[in-house]
Design an enzyme around this catalytic site. Structure first.
Site, PDB file in Angstrom:
ATOM      1  N   ARG A   1       0.851  -1.198   0.000  1.00  0.00           N
ATOM      2  CA  ARG A   1       0.000   0.000   0.000  1.00  0.00           C
ATOM      3  C   ARG A   1       0.888   1.249   0.000  1.00  0.00           C
ATOM      4  O   ARG A   1       2.098   1.157   0.198  1.00  0.00           O
ATOM      5  CB  ARG A   1      -0.897   0.008   1.255  1.00  0.00           C
ATOM      6  CG  ARG A   1      -2.000  -1.020   1.216  1.00  0.00           C
ATOM      7  CD  ARG A   1      -2.754  -1.102   2.527  1.00  0.00           C
ATOM      8  NE  ARG A   1      -1.936  -1.637   3.603  1.00  0.00           N
ATOM      9  CZ  ARG A   1      -2.326  -1.742   4.879  1.00  0.00           C
ATOM     10  NH1 ARG A   1      -3.532  -1.352   5.227  1.00  0.00           N
ATOM     11  NH2 ARG A   1      -1.517  -2.240   5.799  1.00  0.00           N
TER      12      ARG A   1
ATOM     13  N   LYS B   1       2.286   2.287   7.171  1.00  0.00           N
ATOM     14  CA  LYS B   1       2.795   1.557   8.344  1.00  0.00           C
ATOM     15  C   LYS B   1       3.717   2.437   9.173  1.00  0.00           C
ATOM     16  O   LYS B   1       4.224   3.460   8.704  1.00  0.00           O
ATOM     17  CB  LYS B   1       3.564   0.292   7.895  1.00  0.00           C
ATOM     18  CG  LYS B   1       2.748  -0.699   7.122  1.00  0.00           C
ATOM     19  CD  LYS B   1       1.525  -1.181   7.869  1.00  0.00           C
ATOM     20  CE  LYS B   1       1.829  -2.234   8.903  1.00  0.00           C
ATOM     21  NZ  LYS B   1       0.599  -2.756   9.531  1.00  0.00           N
TER      22      LYS B   1
ATOM     23  N   TYR C   1      -0.297   4.698  10.573  1.00  0.00           N
ATOM     24  CA  TYR C   1      -0.566   3.725  11.630  1.00  0.00           C
ATOM     25  C   TYR C   1       0.726   3.557  12.435  1.00  0.00           C
ATOM     26  O   TYR C   1       1.796   3.361  11.844  1.00  0.00           O
ATOM     27  CB  TYR C   1      -0.935   2.353  11.049  1.00  0.00           C
ATOM     28  CG  TYR C   1      -2.293   2.282  10.385  1.00  0.00           C
ATOM     29  CD1 TYR C   1      -3.457   2.504  11.110  1.00  0.00           C
ATOM     30  CD2 TYR C   1      -2.420   1.950   9.039  1.00  0.00           C
ATOM     31  CE1 TYR C   1      -4.704   2.426  10.506  1.00  0.00           C
ATOM     32  CE2 TYR C   1      -3.667   1.862   8.425  1.00  0.00           C
ATOM     33  CZ  TYR C   1      -4.804   2.097   9.167  1.00  0.00           C
ATOM     34  OH  TYR C   1      -6.040   2.013   8.571  1.00  0.00           O
TER      35      TYR C   1
ATOM     36  N   HIS D   1       0.536   1.977  16.123  1.00  0.00           N
ATOM     37  CA  HIS D   1       0.356   0.891  17.108  1.00  0.00           C
ATOM     38  C   HIS D   1       1.500   0.902  18.131  1.00  0.00           C
ATOM     39  O   HIS D   1       2.161  -0.106  18.374  1.00  0.00           O
ATOM     40  CB  HIS D   1       0.248  -0.475  16.408  1.00  0.00           C
ATOM     41  CG  HIS D   1      -0.956  -0.577  15.521  1.00  0.00           C
ATOM     42  ND1 HIS D   1      -2.229  -0.746  16.009  1.00  0.00           N
ATOM     43  CD2 HIS D   1      -1.083  -0.490  14.169  1.00  0.00           C
ATOM     44  CE1 HIS D   1      -3.100  -0.767  15.006  1.00  0.00           C
ATOM     45  NE2 HIS D   1      -2.430  -0.613  13.879  1.00  0.00           N
TER      46      HIS D   1
ATOM     47  N   GLU E   1      -4.767   4.929  14.048  1.00  0.00           N
ATOM     48  CA  GLU E   1      -5.615   3.983  14.789  1.00  0.00           C
ATOM     49  C   GLU E   1      -6.237   4.583  16.047  1.00  0.00           C
ATOM     50  O   GLU E   1      -7.120   3.972  16.634  1.00  0.00           O
ATOM     51  CB  GLU E   1      -4.832   2.710  15.158  1.00  0.00           C
ATOM     52  CG  GLU E   1      -3.735   2.854  16.193  1.00  0.00           C
ATOM     53  CD  GLU E   1      -2.405   3.329  15.615  1.00  0.00           C
ATOM     54  OE1 GLU E   1      -2.341   3.651  14.417  1.00  0.00           O
ATOM     55  OE2 GLU E   1      -1.414   3.371  16.380  1.00  0.00           O
TER      56      GLU E   1
ATOM     57  N   VAL F   1     -14.465 -10.877  16.190  1.00  0.00           N
ATOM     58  CA  VAL F   1     -14.842 -10.274  17.479  1.00  0.00           C
ATOM     59  C   VAL F   1     -13.764  -9.291  17.919  1.00  0.00           C
ATOM     60  O   VAL F   1     -12.601  -9.414  17.556  1.00  0.00           O
ATOM     61  CB  VAL F   1     -15.063 -11.322  18.606  1.00  0.00           C
ATOM     62  CG1 VAL F   1     -16.077 -12.361  18.189  1.00  0.00           C
ATOM     63  CG2 VAL F   1     -13.771 -11.938  19.039  1.00  0.00           C
TER      64      VAL F   1
ATOM     65  N   VAL G   1     -10.042 -13.412  11.511  1.00  0.00           N
ATOM     66  CA  VAL G   1      -9.624 -12.040  11.188  1.00  0.00           C
ATOM     67  C   VAL G   1      -9.105 -11.344  12.452  1.00  0.00           C
ATOM     68  O   VAL G   1      -8.240 -10.478  12.396  1.00  0.00           O
ATOM     69  CB  VAL G   1     -10.809 -11.246  10.580  1.00  0.00           C
ATOM     70  CG1 VAL G   1     -10.352  -9.861  10.142  1.00  0.00           C
ATOM     71  CG2 VAL G   1     -11.404 -11.985   9.389  1.00  0.00           C
TER      72      VAL G   1
ATOM     73  N   ASP H   1      -5.043 -10.293  14.826  1.00  0.00           N
ATOM     74  CA  ASP H   1      -4.170  -9.200  15.283  1.00  0.00           C
ATOM     75  C   ASP H   1      -4.412  -8.836  16.744  1.00  0.00           C
ATOM     76  O   ASP H   1      -3.619  -8.121  17.346  1.00  0.00           O
ATOM     77  CB  ASP H   1      -4.301  -7.968  14.380  1.00  0.00           C
ATOM     78  CG  ASP H   1      -5.719  -7.429  14.309  1.00  0.00           C
ATOM     79  OD1 ASP H   1      -6.668  -8.177  14.634  1.00  0.00           O
ATOM     80  OD2 ASP H   1      -5.884  -6.255  13.948  1.00  0.00           O
TER      81      ASP H   1
HETATM   82  N1  LIG Z   1      -6.364  -9.610  10.157  1.00  0.00           N
HETATM   83  C1  LIG Z   1      -6.523  -8.415   9.603  1.00  0.00           C
HETATM   84  O1  LIG Z   1      -5.901  -8.085   8.601  1.00  0.00           O
HETATM   85  C2  LIG Z   1      -7.504  -7.446  10.194  1.00  0.00           C
HETATM   86  C3  LIG Z   1      -7.937  -6.329   9.454  1.00  0.00           C
HETATM   87  C4  LIG Z   1      -8.894  -5.495  10.027  1.00  0.00           C
HETATM   88  C5  LIG Z   1      -9.393  -5.758  11.304  1.00  0.00           C
HETATM   89  N2  LIG Z   1      -8.932  -6.843  12.005  1.00  0.00           N
HETATM   90  C6  LIG Z   1      -9.430  -7.201  13.348  1.00  0.00           C
HETATM   91  O2  LIG Z   1     -10.732  -7.748  13.251  1.00  0.00           O
HETATM   92  C7  LIG Z   1     -11.341  -7.649  14.539  1.00  0.00           C
HETATM   93  C8  LIG Z   1     -12.753  -7.116  14.406  1.00  0.00           C
HETATM   94  O3  LIG Z   1     -12.698  -5.760  13.979  1.00  0.00           O
HETATM   95  P1  LIG Z   1     -14.023  -4.895  13.777  1.00  0.00           P
HETATM   96  O4  LIG Z   1     -13.582  -3.622  13.156  1.00  0.00           O
HETATM   97  O5  LIG Z   1     -15.077  -5.699  13.118  1.00  0.00           O
HETATM   98  O6  LIG Z   1     -14.458  -4.624  15.293  1.00  0.00           O
HETATM   99  P2  LIG Z   1     -15.895  -4.120  15.792  1.00  0.00           P
HETATM  100  O7  LIG Z   1     -15.676  -3.495  17.119  1.00  0.00           O
HETATM  101  O8  LIG Z   1     -16.592  -3.355  14.725  1.00  0.00           O
HETATM  102  O9  LIG Z   1     -16.721  -5.477  15.995  1.00  0.00           O
HETATM  103  C9  LIG Z   1     -16.421  -6.433  16.967  1.00  0.00           C
HETATM  104  C10 LIG Z   1     -17.708  -7.109  17.389  1.00  0.00           C
HETATM  105  O10 LIG Z   1     -17.353  -8.217  18.234  1.00  0.00           O
HETATM  106  C11 LIG Z   1     -18.445  -8.342  19.142  1.00  0.00           C
HETATM  107  N3  LIG Z   1     -18.119  -9.255  20.245  1.00  0.00           N
HETATM  108  C12 LIG Z   1     -17.420  -8.995  21.364  1.00  0.00           C
HETATM  109  N4  LIG Z   1     -17.392 -10.105  22.138  1.00  0.00           N
HETATM  110  C13 LIG Z   1     -18.067 -11.070  21.458  1.00  0.00           C
HETATM  111  C14 LIG Z   1     -18.393 -12.424  21.723  1.00  0.00           C
HETATM  112  N5  LIG Z   1     -18.029 -13.025  22.863  1.00  0.00           N
HETATM  113  N6  LIG Z   1     -19.097 -13.114  20.808  1.00  0.00           N
HETATM  114  C15 LIG Z   1     -19.491 -12.532  19.647  1.00  0.00           C
HETATM  115  N7  LIG Z   1     -19.229 -11.242  19.356  1.00  0.00           N
HETATM  116  C16 LIG Z   1     -18.530 -10.528  20.249  1.00  0.00           C
HETATM  117  C17 LIG Z   1     -18.711  -6.896  19.558  1.00  0.00           C
HETATM  118  O11 LIG Z   1     -19.970  -6.762  20.204  1.00  0.00           O
HETATM  119  C18 LIG Z   1     -18.651  -6.200  18.197  1.00  0.00           C
HETATM  120  O12 LIG Z   1     -19.921  -6.104  17.580  1.00  0.00           O
HETATM  121  C19 LIG Z   1     -10.406  -6.749  15.356  1.00  0.00           C
HETATM  122  O13 LIG Z   1      -9.598  -7.553  16.175  1.00  0.00           O
HETATM  123  C20 LIG Z   1      -9.583  -6.065  14.311  1.00  0.00           C
HETATM  124  O14 LIG Z   1      -8.338  -5.628  14.807  1.00  0.00           O
HETATM  125  C21 LIG Z   1      -7.995  -7.666  11.460  1.00  0.00           C
END
Ligand SMILES: NC(=O)c1ccc[n+]([C@@H]2O[C@H](COP(=O)([O-])OP(=O)(O)OC[C@H]3O[C@@H](n4cnc5c(N)ncnc54)[C@H](O)[C@@H]3O)[C@@H](O)[C@H]2O)c1
Length: 366
Positions: free
Chosen positions: A15, A75, A94, A96, A118, A239, A267, A270
């Site tokens: 990116r 980054k 970003y 972190h 972030e 989650v 997902v 992280d």
């Molecule tokens: N791997 C990657 O490249 C990448 C990229 C983007 C985001 N992420 C990660 O994805 C994750 C989700 O991000 P998001 O933006 O959707 O967050 P978000 O806050 O929009 O959504 C998270 C959801 O999880 C729910 N939750 C909490 N505890 C729960 C449980 N016990 N059971 C079911 N649901 C539960 C919350 O109520 C919320 O609705 C984060 O950890 C974020 O860092 C990873």
């Protein structure tokens, strides 16, 4: 203001901090933009595209840092860049910080103005500069999951959409936040049957209102999760507990209850992942298999689609870049409470409480 866009040098980062469209807007606002040669190549933007938008292309990263008052990146700076950063220079990217003490110390030493994407936070407590990457990751989760369900890559051999006379595949989405809703939408679009779970009833009500009938909501608890993992083909973990490690909703023993070739795309990797057996992987080696269950756990999923991700990122960062360039960082942060939350380090002083707490530096900054 003089704005610099260096090429990202972190491993596998394709990116870039700004698209030619973003450059065009800055130039229109009477700013000067320098872009490092081939900075946009990985995202599909040529030097010529940037020049046509009004930027000047410089050969080296050192030239870009030396001339710029504000650096816009993707980054966090890595070691090779530390020495290039100037005192008082604005770094908008970003960071972190809480996950890297060496980086934090390096930025303190550099005496730069570090504004972290972030931690920019709006009135509702959402993180507008993280949202687009969650949108990308949520949608991509289904694309990757569908691929790894194919037999040659050890999946169950299920086509998510099914065909006439054959039932569609079943997708279980944990978390109905940004990632979860985007994943559910994509899976539903392919024709899969989707179950989406959350502990937040507001989220479930919203999903229930806007999604088609083959997307079913269920409250997230161990009983329901154990019930569904037995007959779902693709499980997507999305989650998030703000500021904490993701809860282990799928424990190691549960893998044995899944059918061989079930695919998990965690997902939330992280934040430690919502599956006990999750460990971070890379785009070069994205999957591993435990108890015949395929795990896809790439920590920077948006990096797989840099063209889309770069445009999505610039769409949300540009209004803040313009404010910073038009007003200077102090005035811009004073006038915009959301942007102010992005201030992490100001000229050698950490101003973001969570970073101080993460390293137990309370005394040093008292
Ligand atoms: N791997 C990657 O490249 C990448 C990229 C983007 C985001 N992420 C990660 O994805 C994750 C989700 O991000 P998001 O933006 O959707 O967050 P978000 O806050 O929009 O959504 C998270 C959801 O999880 C729910 N939750 C909490 N505890 C729960 C449980 N016990 N059971 C079911 N649901 C539960 C919350 O109520 C919320 O609705 C984060 O950890 C974020 O860092 C990873």
């Amino acid at each position: 203001m003089i704005v610099g866009i260096p090429k990202e040098i972190k491993n596998n980062e394709s990116r870039v901090g700004m698209t030619p469209a973003g450059v065009f807007e800055l130039i229109k606002n009477n700013h000067t933009v320098y872009v490092q040669a081939s900075a946009g190549e990985g995202s599909g933007f040529s030097n010529n595209d940037y020049q046509k938008a009004g930027a000047t292309v410089l050969d080296t990263i050192a030239e870009v840092y030396a001339i710029s008052e504000m650096i816009v990146k993707v980054k966090e700076p890595i070691e090779e860049e530390y020495g290039l950063i100037k005192e008082g220079q604005i770094l908008f990217t970003y960071f972190h910080f809480a996950s890297s003490e060496p980086l934090t110390k390096a930025m303190i030493k550099a005496k730069a103005i570090c504004i972290a994407y972030e931690t920019v936070e709006d009135e509702e407590g959402t993180l507008p500069l993280l949202t687009p990457m969650s949108e990308v990751a949520g949608r991509l989760a289904v694309q990757q999951g569908a691929k790894y369900l194919e037999k040659p890559v050890k999946g169950r051999g299920v086509l998510l959409g099914g065909v006439p006379g054959v039932a569609p595949g079943k997708v279980l989405v944990l978390g109905a936040g940004v990632v979860g809703i985007q994943a559910a939408k994509m899976a539903a679009g392919l024709g899969a049957h989707v179950t989406i779970m959350d502990i937040n009833m507001k989220r479930l009500r919203y999903v229930n209102d806007v999604m088609p009938p083959h997307v079913v909501t269920e409250f997230s608890n161990e009983f329901n999760i154990r019930k569904h993992i037995k007959n779902h083909d693709l499980i997507i973990g999305g989650v998030l507990l703000k500021g904490a490690k993701a809860p282990n909703l799928i424990t190691r023993d549960m893998l044995k209850e899944m059918r061989p070739g079930t695919v998990i795309v965690d997902v939330a990797v992280d934040q430690g992942g919502c599956v006990e057996t999750t460990r971070p992987t890379t785009h070069e080696d994205p999957i591993y298999i435990i108890d015949d269950v395929v795990h896809y756990t790439v920590a920077n999923m948006p990096g797989a689609v840099p063209y889309t991700s770069t445009i999505a990122l610039t769409n949300v960062t540009l209004p803040y870049c313009l404010k910073l360039a038009n007003l200077g960082w102090e005035d811009a942060c004073n006038k915009d409470a959301c942007l102010k939350k992005g201030l992490n380090i100001i000229a050698g002083k950490v101003v973001y409480k969570e970073i101080i707490e993460a390293f137990g530096w309370e005394k040093a900054f008292a």
